[in-house]
Enzyme design. Structure first.
Site, PDB file in Angstrom:
ATOM      1  N   CYS A 177     -13.508  -0.722   8.135  1.00 60.08           N
ATOM      2  CA  CYS A 177     -12.104  -0.409   7.494  1.00 60.08           C
ATOM      3  C   CYS A 177     -11.822   1.094   7.802  1.00 60.08           C
ATOM      4  CB  CYS A 177     -11.802  -0.973   6.249  1.00 60.08           C
ATOM      5  SG  CYS A 177     -10.262  -0.329   5.823  1.00 60.08           S
TER       6      CYS A 177
ATOM      7  N   CYS B 216     -10.985   2.690   4.255  1.00 59.86           N
ATOM      8  CA  CYS B 216     -11.954   2.761   3.214  1.00 59.86           C
ATOM      9  C   CYS B 216     -12.511   3.996   3.204  1.00 59.86           C
ATOM     10  CB  CYS B 216     -13.163   1.794   3.508  1.00 59.86           C
ATOM     11  SG  CYS B 216     -12.816   0.031   2.882  1.00 59.86           S
TER      12      CYS B 216
ATOM     13  N   HIS C 132     -11.180  -1.942  -1.155  1.00 55.81           N
ATOM     14  CA  HIS C 132     -10.627  -2.695   0.156  1.00 55.81           C
ATOM     15  C   HIS C 132     -10.406  -4.337  -0.077  1.00 55.81           C
ATOM     16  CE1 HIS C 132     -10.607  -3.596   4.525  1.00 55.81           C
ATOM     17  NE2 HIS C 132     -11.077  -4.774   4.160  1.00 55.81           N
TER      18      HIS C 132
ATOM     19  N   ASN D  27       3.991  -3.111   4.093  1.00 57.87           N
ATOM     20  CA  ASN D  27       4.015  -4.472   4.976  1.00 57.87           C
ATOM     21  C   ASN D  27       2.827  -4.952   4.333  1.00 57.87           C
ATOM     22  OD1 ASN D  27       6.164  -3.873   6.622  1.00 57.87           O
ATOM     23  ND2 ASN D  27       4.788  -2.685   7.999  1.00 57.87           N
TER      24      ASN D  27
ATOM     25  N   SER E  88      -1.789  -4.334   9.605  1.00 54.64           N
ATOM     26  CA  SER E  88      -2.794  -3.938  10.440  1.00 54.64           C
ATOM     27  C   SER E  88      -4.168  -4.108   9.728  1.00 54.64           C
ATOM     28  CB  SER E  88      -2.657  -2.770  11.121  1.00 54.64           C
ATOM     29  OG  SER E  88      -2.734  -1.753  10.014  1.00 54.64           O
TER      30      SER E  88
ATOM     31  N   HIS F 147      -6.830  -3.707   3.584  1.00 54.10           N
ATOM     32  CA  HIS F 147      -7.002  -2.743   2.593  1.00 54.10           C
ATOM     33  C   HIS F 147      -5.665  -2.387   1.850  1.00 54.10           C
ATOM     34  CE1 HIS F 147      -9.725   0.838   1.175  1.00 54.10           C
ATOM     35  NE2 HIS F 147      -8.444   0.776   0.756  1.00 54.10           N
TER      36      HIS F 147
ATOM     37  N   HIS G 180      -2.470  -0.757   1.125  1.00 56.88           N
ATOM     38  CA  HIS G 180      -1.784   0.525   1.532  1.00 56.88           C
ATOM     39  C   HIS G 180      -0.351   0.158   1.835  1.00 56.88           C
ATOM     40  CE1 HIS G 180      -2.331  -1.847   5.350  1.00 56.88           C
ATOM     41  NE2 HIS G 180      -1.548  -1.087   5.887  1.00 56.88           N
TER      42      HIS G 180
ATOM     43  N   GLN H 185       3.250   2.742   3.564  1.00 62.12           N
ATOM     44  CA  GLN H 185       3.650   3.553   4.567  1.00 62.12           C
ATOM     45  C   GLN H 185       5.012   4.517   3.983  1.00 62.12           C
ATOM     46  OE1 GLN H 185       3.685   3.191   8.759  1.00 62.12           O
ATOM     47  NE2 GLN H 185       3.062   0.990   8.557  1.00 62.12           N
TER      48      GLN H 185
END
Ligand code: H2U
Ligand code: ZN
Length: 345
Positions: free
Chosen positions: A53, A56, A119, A159, A167, A170, A172, A174
């Site tokens: 990943c 990570c 993760h 997203n 994508s 994990h 996250h 933006q």
């Protein structure tokens, strides 16, 4: 007021005062036979650390940079930024050739925010204190990016899930920050400004008060925030997270309101997961005042959650033919969706 906008109401249009657009509601279609079917999708087991990943701790990203061994959150410049701080020049002459072929250079920055080193956890599964750390990072980023002279708007978003194009599982989000106020935000900016000038009051303060009186679209509430399925929702289980206090940005929240936001985000995402017994995909993001150094008294901080799922973990709502060519349409009323959401814990 609309005392009886239930699943039995006739076909009608609803107005979105934030975007000034209409949506079509067809509640009678909810009587179709497939209603209520829920297929549980087995949750994929993920390791707490994945050596492959790129988010990570300690792993190498596409840029060949190695992530630090972070313990809470991590922010880095997106290795494939859609916006760049230095715009390539477009000559004035090229711009003026025709009023039909207009382009302008655009500057900006894109960042990735890891919500946790773990993760295997989503926002819903993180402890509230960790979500509070994420709120603090969003505030910091909004301030840090917002003061840059070429940044006039900071878009914080997430997203989640493959269905929404994420994508990587994990946890996250933006941040894209740019020179001009983007289209969706511009619509809301105009609507809020006009409402304040015409009515003398804040559009979303007024809406919040109406929703608290009516109650039928309320999903969740705490001392700082109210979550509703907005009257004008287009996605089946769309929600709007409203700051109860009239405040223009995340940076203006009191300490206690940051805690309240962490609490509401945890409870809201947990309820999404429980709705169809799946790690619920969505795109979410905050709308807040532009960072152009001007005063924006009309701006009221809020977040939109746009989840694609319709009837089960596998059945999504498509915004296709009619929606693309004409206007958004839904079958389930906002009131019925809110009632289902309230039933979830
Ligand atoms: P999404 O999952 O919402 O696409 O966000 C992940 C972002 O991470 C994506 O915008 C970036 C992609 O450009 N990324 C990096 O910055 N470095 C990498 O090594 C891979 C992906
Ligand atoms: Zn990871």
């Amino acid at each position: 007021m609309h005392p009886n906008l239930t699943a039995t109401a006739g076909v009608h249009r609803r107005y979105n005062p934030l975007t000034r657009e209409w949506i079509l509601v067809s509640p009678h279609r909810m009587e179709r036979p497939w209603l209520g079917q829920v297929e549980a999708v087995p949750a994929e087991a993920r390791p707490a650390y994945d050596p492959d990943c790129y988010l990570c701790p300690g792993n190498v990203r596409a840029s060949s940079e190695r992530n630090p061994d972070y313990q809470e959150t991590l922010v880095f410049d997106n290795d494939f930024s859609a916006l760049l701080p230095r715009a390539e020049g477009v000559s004035q002459a090229a711009r003026m050739q025709s009023t039909l072929l207009v382009h302008h250079p655009e500057r900006g920055l894109c960042r990735v925010v890891c919500f946790s080193p773990r993760h295997d956890l989503s926002l819903a599964e993180l402890p509230q204190e960790q979500i509070r750390q994420v709120v603090d990072v969003w505030v910091q980023q909004y301030v840090e990016l917002g003061v840059l002279p070429f940044i006039n708007y900071v878009q914080v978003f997430e997203n989640k899930g493959e269905m929404m194009g994420a994508s990587n599982p994990h946890p996250h989000g933006q941040i894209w920050a740019n020179e001009t106020v983007p289209t969706e935000v511009r619509k809301e900016d105009t609507a809020q400004n006009d409402y304040l000038h015409e009515a003398g009051r804040c559009l979303l303060c007024e809406y919040l008060a109406l929703e608290l009186i009516e109650g039928q679209r309320v999903v969740l509430e705490n001392e700082g925030f109210l979550v509703v399925v907005p009257f004008w929702a287009t996605w089946p289980f769309e929600t709007l997270v409203l700051s109860k206090r009239h405040t223009p940005s995340l940076a203006h929240l009191y300490d206690s309101e940051r805690d309240a936001l962490a609490d509401i985000l945890k409870r809201l995402t947990m309820r999404y997961d429980n709705l169809f017994q799946v790690s619920f995909p969505y795109s979410m993001g905050f709308h807040q005042q532009p960072t152009d150094g001007q005063r924006h008294p009309a701006w009221h901080l809020h977040a939109h959650f746009y989840p694609p799922l319709l009837r089960s973990a596998a059945v999504r709502k498509f915004m296709v033919g009619y929606e693309m060519l004409a206007q958004p349409q839904r079958d389930l009323t906002a009131e019925a969706a809110a009632a289902r959401r309230r039933g979830q814990e």
